[in-house]
Design a protein around this motif. Sequence first.
Motif, PDB file in Angstrom:
ATOM      1  N   LYS A 470       0.814  -1.220   0.000  1.00  8.52           N
ATOM      2  CA  LYS A 470       0.000   0.000   0.000  1.00  8.52           C
ATOM      3  C   LYS A 470       0.848   1.271   0.000  1.00  8.52           C
ATOM      4  O   LYS A 470       0.320   2.374  -0.059  1.00  8.52           O
ATOM      5  CB  LYS A 470      -0.916   0.019   1.229  1.00  8.52           C
ATOM      6  N   GLY A 471       2.156   1.111   0.129  1.00  4.71           N
ATOM      7  CA  GLY A 471       3.034   2.272   0.139  1.00  4.71           C
ATOM      8  C   GLY A 471       3.300   2.825   1.525  1.00  4.71           C
ATOM      9  O   GLY A 471       3.853   3.920   1.665  1.00  4.71           O
ATOM     10  N   ILE A 472       2.918   2.082   2.554  1.00  2.00           N
ATOM     11  CA  ILE A 472       3.180   2.505   3.935  1.00  2.00           C
ATOM     12  C   ILE A 472       4.558   1.994   4.346  1.00  2.00           C
ATOM     13  O   ILE A 472       4.873   0.816   4.154  1.00  2.00           O
ATOM     14  CB  ILE A 472       2.103   1.955   4.883  1.00  2.00           C
ATOM     15  N   GLN A 473       5.351   2.887   4.905  1.00  2.00           N
ATOM     16  CA  GLN A 473       6.701   2.492   5.307  1.00  2.00           C
ATOM     17  C   GLN A 473       6.639   1.695   6.613  1.00  2.00           C
ATOM     18  O   GLN A 473       6.052   2.130   7.595  1.00  2.00           O
ATOM     19  CB  GLN A 473       7.601   3.709   5.515  1.00  2.00           C
ATOM     20  N   VAL A 474       7.256   0.503   6.580  1.00  2.00           N
ATOM     21  CA  VAL A 474       7.312  -0.352   7.758  1.00  2.00           C
ATOM     22  C   VAL A 474       8.748  -0.390   8.255  1.00  2.00           C
ATOM     23  O   VAL A 474       9.666  -0.762   7.505  1.00  2.00           O
ATOM     24  CB  VAL A 474       6.824  -1.783   7.447  1.00  2.00           C
ATOM     25  N   SER A 475       8.963   0.014   9.492  1.00  2.00           N
ATOM     26  CA  SER A 475      10.308   0.031  10.067  1.00  2.00           C
ATOM     27  C   SER A 475      10.450  -1.075  11.097  1.00  2.00           C
ATOM     28  O   SER A 475       9.476  -1.439  11.774  1.00  2.00           O
ATOM     29  CB  SER A 475      10.578   1.385  10.734  1.00  2.00           C
ATOM     30  N   THR A 476      11.638  -1.615  11.212  1.00  2.00           N
ATOM     31  CA  THR A 476      11.930  -2.623  12.236  1.00  2.00           C
ATOM     32  C   THR A 476      13.176  -2.199  12.991  1.00  2.00           C
ATOM     33  O   THR A 476      13.978  -1.393  12.502  1.00  2.00           O
ATOM     34  CB  THR A 476      12.169  -4.010  11.617  1.00  2.00           C
ATOM     35  N   ILE A 477      13.341  -2.746  14.188  1.00  2.00           N
ATOM     36  CA  ILE A 477      14.506  -2.384  14.992  1.00  2.00           C
ATOM     37  C   ILE A 477      15.445  -3.568  15.207  1.00  2.00           C
ATOM     38  O   ILE A 477      16.492  -3.417  15.818  1.00  2.00           O
ATOM     39  CB  ILE A 477      14.079  -1.806  16.355  1.00  2.00           C
ATOM     40  N   ARG A 478      15.051  -4.729  14.701  1.00  2.00           N
ATOM     41  CA  ARG A 478      15.905  -5.910  14.829  1.00  2.00           C
ATOM     42  C   ARG A 478      16.338  -6.362  13.444  1.00  2.00           C
ATOM     43  O   ARG A 478      15.502  -6.573  12.555  1.00  2.00           O
ATOM     44  CB  ARG A 478      15.172  -7.039  15.555  1.00  2.00           C
ATOM     45  N   ASN A 479      17.605  -6.584  13.290  1.00  2.00           N
ATOM     46  CA  ASN A 479      18.169  -6.921  11.997  1.00  2.00           C
ATOM     47  C   ASN A 479      17.656  -8.263  11.477  1.00  2.00           C
ATOM     48  O   ASN A 479      17.365  -8.411  10.284  1.00  2.00           O
ATOM     49  CB  ASN A 479      19.703  -6.950  12.085  1.00  2.00           C
ATOM     50  N   ILE A 480      17.499  -9.246  12.364  1.00  2.00           N
ATOM     51  CA  ILE A 480      17.059 -10.570  11.927  1.00  2.00           C
ATOM     52  C   ILE A 480      15.642 -10.516  11.363  1.00  2.00           C
ATOM     53  O   ILE A 480      15.322 -11.198  10.378  1.00  2.00           O
ATOM     54  CB  ILE A 480      17.159 -11.589  13.099  1.00  2.00           C
ATOM     55  N   GLU A 481      14.774  -9.688  11.958  1.00  2.00           N
ATOM     56  CA  GLU A 481      13.412  -9.532  11.444  1.00  2.00           C
ATOM     57  C   GLU A 481      13.432  -8.819  10.094  1.00  2.00           C
ATOM     58  O   GLU A 481      12.694  -9.173   9.175  1.00  2.00           O
ATOM     59  CB  GLU A 481      12.558  -8.746  12.448  1.00  2.00           C
ATOM     60  N   TYR A 482      14.317  -7.827   9.980  1.00  2.00           N
ATOM     61  CA  TYR A 482      14.430  -7.071   8.730  1.00  2.00           C
ATOM     62  C   TYR A 482      14.855  -7.984   7.587  1.00  2.00           C
ATOM     63  O   TYR A 482      14.280  -7.944   6.491  1.00  2.00           O
ATOM     64  CB  TYR A 482      15.426  -5.926   8.914  1.00  2.00           C
ATOM     65  N   GLU A 483      15.866  -8.821   7.826  1.00  2.00           N
ATOM     66  CA  GLU A 483      16.391  -9.687   6.773  1.00  2.00           C
ATOM     67  C   GLU A 483      15.353 -10.714   6.313  1.00  2.00           C
ATOM     68  O   GLU A 483      15.190 -10.963   5.110  1.00  2.00           O
ATOM     69  CB  GLU A 483      17.653 -10.414   7.271  1.00  2.00           C
ATOM     70  N   LYS A 484      14.641 -11.307   7.271  1.00  2.00           N
ATOM     71  CA  LYS A 484      13.629 -12.308   6.910  1.00  2.00           C
ATOM     72  C   LYS A 484      12.462 -11.675   6.159  1.00  2.00           C
ATOM     73  O   LYS A 484      11.945 -12.252   5.195  1.00  2.00           O
ATOM     74  CB  LYS A 484      13.135 -13.017   8.164  1.00  2.00           C
ATOM     75  N   LEU A 485      12.032 -10.515   6.601  1.00  2.00           N
ATOM     76  CA  LEU A 485      10.925  -9.834   5.929  1.00  2.00           C
ATOM     77  C   LEU A 485      11.319  -9.387   4.529  1.00  2.00           C
ATOM     78  O   LEU A 485      10.519  -9.463   3.588  1.00  2.00           O
ATOM     79  CB  LEU A 485      10.466  -8.625   6.757  1.00  2.00           C
ATOM     80  N   LYS A 486      12.560  -8.945   4.385  1.00  2.00           N
ATOM     81  CA  LYS A 486      13.048  -8.466   3.094  1.00  2.00           C
ATOM     82  C   LYS A 486      12.981  -9.577   2.047  1.00  2.00           C
ATOM     83  O   LYS A 486      12.597  -9.355   0.889  1.00  2.00           O
ATOM     84  CB  LYS A 486      14.494  -7.964   3.248  1.00  2.00           C
ATOM     85  N   LYS A 487      13.310 -10.793   2.474  1.00  2.00           N
ATOM     86  CA  LYS A 487      13.307 -11.930   1.558  1.00  2.00           C
ATOM     87  C   LYS A 487      11.886 -12.302   1.119  1.00  2.00           C
ATOM     88  O   LYS A 487      11.701 -12.867   0.036  1.00  2.00           O
ATOM     89  CB  LYS A 487      13.975 -13.143   2.208  1.00  2.00           C
TER      90      LYS A 487
END
Length: 619
Positions: A470-487
Amino acid sequence: MASTPGIFSHWPWEPLGNFKYVLVAPGIIHSIYLYLARSDERNPFYLFVFFCMLWRMLHQKLWISLSRYRTAKGNNLIVDRSIDFEQVDRESKWDDQILFNGILFYISYWVLEDAKNMPLWRMDGLLLVFIIHIGPVEFLYYWLHRALHHHFLYSRYHSHHHSSIVSQPHTAVIHPFAEHIAYYFILGLPLMVTTFMGTISIATVALYLTYIDFMNSMGHCNFEFTPKWVFDMIPPLKYLMYTPSYHSMHHTRFRTNYSLFMPFYDYIYGTMDESTDIVYESSLKKPEDVPDVVHLTHLTTLQSVYHLRLGFASLASNPLNSKWYMWLIWPLTCWYALIAWAYGRTFIIERNTFKKLKAKLWIVPCFKKEYLLQTKGDAINKLIEEAILEAEEKGVKVVSLGLLNQEEEFNRNGKIYLEKHPKLKVKVVDGSSLVVAVVLNSIPVGTSQVMFRGRLSKVACSIVSALCHKGIQVSTIRNIEYEKLKKSLTTEDGSNLALITNGFNQKVWLVGEDLTKDEQSMASKGTIFVPFSQFPPKKIRNDCFYLNTPSLVAPKSFGNLHSCENWLPRSVISARRVAGIVHALEGWNVNECGDEIFDVEKIWEASLQHGFLPSKTFA
């Protein structure tokens, strides 16, 4: 209260609330003191009063537990209508009459010399009590009851009792204070006469009170269990003992079946309802309901045993919360929990009706922490599997999983049950799509950025994917969550995912139950915490807002909803439970478990069309 409350309608200790028992505390303490420290002044009756009160409370709890369980099963029901929160609240003061009885007994001990020398047993006194009951007591009660149905007294007093069309054991003792005074004068006659005649005994008092409580609760339990062969073998018994259906007719017809426990005065004065025998026999033959939907859930904390609707109906009618008095009954809590655990199989605790649908709530007797133990995995999965197979055997259409099924390593979101039994006709729904829909629609309109923090699951990934799309920016503060979500995101959607370490100015946080205290402290003032997990995070911020776990408000036509679902407010149902109901209403012939997510928009629109409303109330 009654429609136009009369004089002395309210109990005098009503302003004391739960502290009303201080009124009998001096008598209890004094009787125990005399028994332990003053052997020369020990008095069995004085100490008996305390244990009598405890027994009567336990007796009531046993009856309400049995009644609620049989109401949930549905077999032998007499009046198949809904119990609501209003009735539970009205009947929550069922113990007032026990307190009143205790006070009268203590006064009797201090005033009447014969009460201080009461023996444990006298057969002549016991026989006299029941002779007086059969004669004067039943006669006087019958005419008092008829008088209470005169419009003058009915509107001022007795209408309060008849507010409950669907009677329950607690209904039996819910009357205005003035009405109870009249009842005690009549029901107390046998005990007063035997006291003044010197034939009273402690056993007589105990047995007569137990008889009154038993018959009272039985007459209001709303399920028939008195076997027909009893009356066939002893025909005169129909004049000396009423049945639950007999008195239930009085609550539905109002102008018939006035007798106390023995119907012969209704026969004498022509006030017996002509349909009594028909209702009695049809209730005995009524089978257990076969539900269209079964929602499987489990216990959470030890105190969640009070939300089983068994025993503590008033506690179950409010959101799960650690009140101060809950800590005083920890031994009882542990005993309840032990019984639930030892039972070792799924059991029913609630039966609901909605439109043409019948739904039931089944409990897997395991606590939240047990799901996290690897040693318990096989045993719990077996319980869930057996429950699904039982539902299949009964002809249930949908089983919704309100369990901790989002744990991939536990049961792969319920997928293992379908793989093991590929020919299952019953549809297994974990409700993930509706959880996603509820969370997405809980985010305020116009939100441009959100913070994500929680354990990754198919629900979490679906929410993040939808927001990024939808174009909403989603931010995370943990790198492991960021990497898994990115994939899991496309290149285009992945551009809206960010990893940040400072500047936490997002006003909406999507959180799981594992949100830590330190992480909550990072949020700015006024932040809205929107949980996507089944269990809520622990609240530590008073300057922020915490929404309920994914849930919807039930329509008013949702029948027999008289208990809260864990921590959720009244009339609010978890999204996973609603999902199963909507699947059955719509007739969707699909499973939703494993990695599958049903059409989020479709199930959201269907839920709204069926009358379920968004629950944006704060936890």
